[in-house]
Design an enzyme around this catalytic site. Structure first.
Site, short mmCIF file in Angstrom:
data_model
loop_
_atom_site.label_atom_id
_atom_site.label_comp_id
_atom_site.label_asym_id
_atom_site.label_seq_id
_atom_site.Cartn_x
_atom_site.Cartn_y
_atom_site.Cartn_z
N TYR A 20 0.84 -1.20 0.00
CA TYR A 20 0.00 0.00 0.00
C TYR A 20 0.88 1.25 0.00
CZ TYR A 20 -2.95 3.81 1.42
OH TYR A 20 -3.57 5.04 1.46
N HIS A 109 4.02 10.34 0.64
CA HIS A 109 3.04 10.44 -0.45
C HIS A 109 2.72 11.91 -0.67
CE1 HIS A 109 1.23 6.15 0.35
NE2 HIS A 109 2.46 6.11 -0.09
N GLU A 116 2.31 13.70 3.01
CA GLU A 116 1.93 12.70 4.01
C GLU A 116 3.14 11.81 4.27
OE1 GLU A 116 -1.42 10.53 2.49
OE2 GLU A 116 -2.82 12.17 2.91
#
Length: 195
Positions: A20, A109, A116
């Site tokens: 992820y 990110h 983030e």
């Protein structure tokens, strides 16, 4: 800046969390810009392989803690500021444990327009094999994360995060229930000066 620890995760193999962070987003789209593995850019932290090994070799039910340090769109931390935040994170949540004992996987990110900093920490000390939990349940742990957030915002000159008094807080099981509808009803009454 706000820090959040994800709940109801951390029980499976490392593959899911790492994929992820380094792969596609939750909707299956390629991240643009692509994720940046901060371990190799700004810190001397251990590699993703070290974190993955500790998670996958852990026989306990809860294998890792994951979360995010998220900045508002107008908050643009520099590489030096990010490095300081990661150092302060280690000092606060992993005191006296270097990256050889407790590596942290850091991935940045930016595809939503803001910065983030995602983290994954294995719930196992690499040296002793004993359980390690940076976010134990309870109000003291939650307060520590809130205080870390406040100190970092103050240090960086960012606005403090203040919860809206009109926004009800719901746990996972309360979302989509009558409580949420009742809260929305009350908020509309307050905004229209009916209460």
């Amino acid at each position: 800046m706000i820090i959040k620890v994800f709940k109801n995760v951390g029980k499976g193999p490392s593959r899911g969390a790492i994929n992820y962070l380094l792969g596609k987003d939750a909707n299956g789209k390629e991240r643009n810009p692509p994720p940046v593995l901060l371990n190799e850019v700004t810190t001397s932290e251990g590699s993703k392989d070290a974190v993955a090994f500790l998670i996958d070799s852990n026989k306990r039910q809860n294998k890792y803690t994951s979360g995010v340090i998220s900045f508002r769109d107008d908050e643009k931390p520099t590489a030096k500021q990010i490095q300081e935040i990661l150092k302060d994170f280690r000092k606060t949540f992993l005191p006296n444990l270097d990256e050889n004992r407790a590596p942290v996987l850091w991935v940045m990110h930016k595809e939503k327009g803001n910065v983030e900093l995602h983290f994954v920490v294995a719930k196992q000390d690499a040296k002793t094999g004993k359980a390690l939990n940076i976010a134990p349940p309870g109000p003291a742990s939650q307060k520590l994360f809130e205080d870390f957030q406040k100190v970092q915002n103050d240090k960086l000159g960012f606005k403090q995060v203040v919860p809206s008094l009109l926004k009800a807080q719901f746990d996972t099981f309360e979302k989509g229930t009558r409580k949420e509808k009742f809260s929305a009803y009350l908020v509309s009454k307050v905004k229209n000066n009916e209460i």
